[in-house]
Scaffold this motif. Structure first.
Motif, PDB file in Angstrom:
ATOM      1  N   GLY A 165       0.817  -1.204   0.000  1.00 23.70           N
ATOM      2  CA  GLY A 165       0.000   0.000   0.000  1.00 23.70           C
ATOM      3  C   GLY A 165       0.852   1.254   0.000  1.00 23.70           C
ATOM      4  O   GLY A 165       2.068   1.211   0.214  1.00 23.70           O
ATOM      5  N   SER A 339      -3.164  -0.226  -2.054  1.00 22.72           N
ATOM      6  CA  SER A 339      -4.001  -0.096  -0.855  1.00 22.72           C
ATOM      7  C   SER A 339      -3.426  -0.902   0.304  1.00 22.72           C
ATOM      8  O   SER A 339      -3.173  -2.108   0.176  1.00 22.72           O
ATOM      9  N   GLN A 342      -5.884  -3.753   1.360  1.00 15.90           N
ATOM     10  CA  GLN A 342      -5.765  -4.978   0.570  1.00 15.90           C
ATOM     11  C   GLN A 342      -4.480  -5.727   0.906  1.00 15.90           C
ATOM     12  O   GLN A 342      -4.472  -6.962   0.988  1.00 15.90           O
TER      13      GLN A 342
END
Length: 357
Positions: A165, A339, A342
């Motif tokens: 991320g 992200s 994620q």
């Protein structure tokens, strides 16, 4: 039944400005937020005990002698080593190890023999101990496969790319300006000021323009700074090239916001964090086509096909002319793919795969 105990190596917090720290901190916060299957411990320097909060996390304190006598890990089911160069990987065969590999730049940079041998030994040790390897770019995953014999990598060990991320840039206070604020258009590059970043090819881009160039980094090799200055002198633009070190997060954001373009002509990159940060603001980014950079910039970036002054000048001129609101939106969409939510979810799935819970 008690939850399995797992450890996240947060030893890089000893330097909150380091690149590894900028990986560990947001990942830790997301793991703490999403985790419900495990008792999560963070392995931190003494000054950072409690630094990631108190809710949903416990701490194991890092000690310097742990480099030689491993921290007590026999009660932990899994240890996540967050760097390929970590000293702190348990030797107990009963503790599963997930290893995040950020880059293998030492294979490409050709450092001195002592540095090369030390880093190779460390990476080999950690890769051979790992039960699961994760890379922060697909380029690094492929690099491991290309050098599997040298690194001691066995195909029986799972190897996966998990896109890291990138945090959103913090807003600036009203009226903020850095100590040095160009009054006219300027180009910006950010990262360690050393030869692998290839900054010395940039000064000729200023020829025939009124642009300035700002190169900023947390670390600078003195000899390489002189190389950049010599290139600027040769191009006749020495008064418009500014090399800054230890800029603040606010300074960095200001330069991103106000630059005409962001430049990263690196010869080797494990990822390319500043590229994503610049794209968050829709800025035109101009990159080399080497290692992980095309993967990070995607179709939203502009690329130097070679480092000759004429080619680079034409690429910059054409890219700036093409950078429409639509291209700016494309850059922001590319950046949004990186992200932390994620990334943490992917790591938790890996923990579950290893532990069978």
């Amino acid at each position: 039944m008690p939850l399995p105990r797992i450890i996240l190596d947060c030893e890089p917090l000893k330097d909150r400005d380091s690149g590894f720290s900028h990986f560990v901190v947001p990942l830790a916060h997301e793991l703490i937020r999403q985790n419900y299957r495990y008792r999560l411990f963070c392995y931190v320097p003494p000054a950072e005990v409690g630094g990631l909060g108190r809710r949903g996390v416990r701490y194991l304190t890092q000690r310097s002698f742990h480099k030689y006598f491993n921290p007590p890990s026999y009660t932990y089911r899994l240890w996540h080593a967050t760097s390929q160069l970590s000293w702190y990987v348990p030797t107990s065969p009963f503790t599963k190890v997930v290893l995040t590999v950020h880059d293998l730049n030492f294979l490409h940079e050709k450092p001195d023999e002592r540095t090369y041998s030390r880093q190779l030994a460390m990476v080999r040790r950690n890769i051979k101990r790992a039960d699961y390897l994760v890379t922060i770019s697909d380029y690094v995953r492929q690099d491991i496969l290309r050098h599997a014999d040298l690194l001691g990598y066995s195909p029986s060990t799972p190897l996966r790319y998990v896109r890291r991320g990138v945090e959103a840039l913090a807003p600036l206070p009203a009226g903020y300006a850095p100590a040095y604020a160009p009054r006219g258009p300027f180009l910006f590059g950010l990262g360690s000021i050393n030869s692998k970043k290839n900054w010395h090819v940039l000064p000729p881009l200023l020829q025939g323009t009124n642009y300035e160039l700002i190169i900023a980094g947390s670390f600078a090799e003195g000899d390489y700074v002189q190389t950049i200055k010599a290139a600027a002198e040769q191009a006749g633009v020495a008064d418009r090239v500014h090399i800054l070190t230890r800029i603040s997060e606010a300074d960095k954001t200001w330069y991103y916001q106000h630059c005409l373009a962001y430049l990263q002509p690196s010869l080797a990159e494990g990822f390319g964090l500043p590229v994503v940060e610049a794209m968050q603001l829709g800025k035109p980014v101009f990159l080399s086509r080497l290692t992980s950079l095309p993967e990070v910039g995607g179709a939203a970036a502009y690329y130097f096909d070679d480092f000759s002054p004429a080619t680079m000048q034409q690429t910059l001129k054409t890219g700036l002319a093409q950078h429409s609101p639509a291209r700016s939106a494309q850059a922001q969409a590319q950046a949004a793919q990186f992200s932390w939510a994620q990334a943490a979810a992917d790591y938790l799935a890996i923990y579950q795969e290893l532990l069978g819970k």
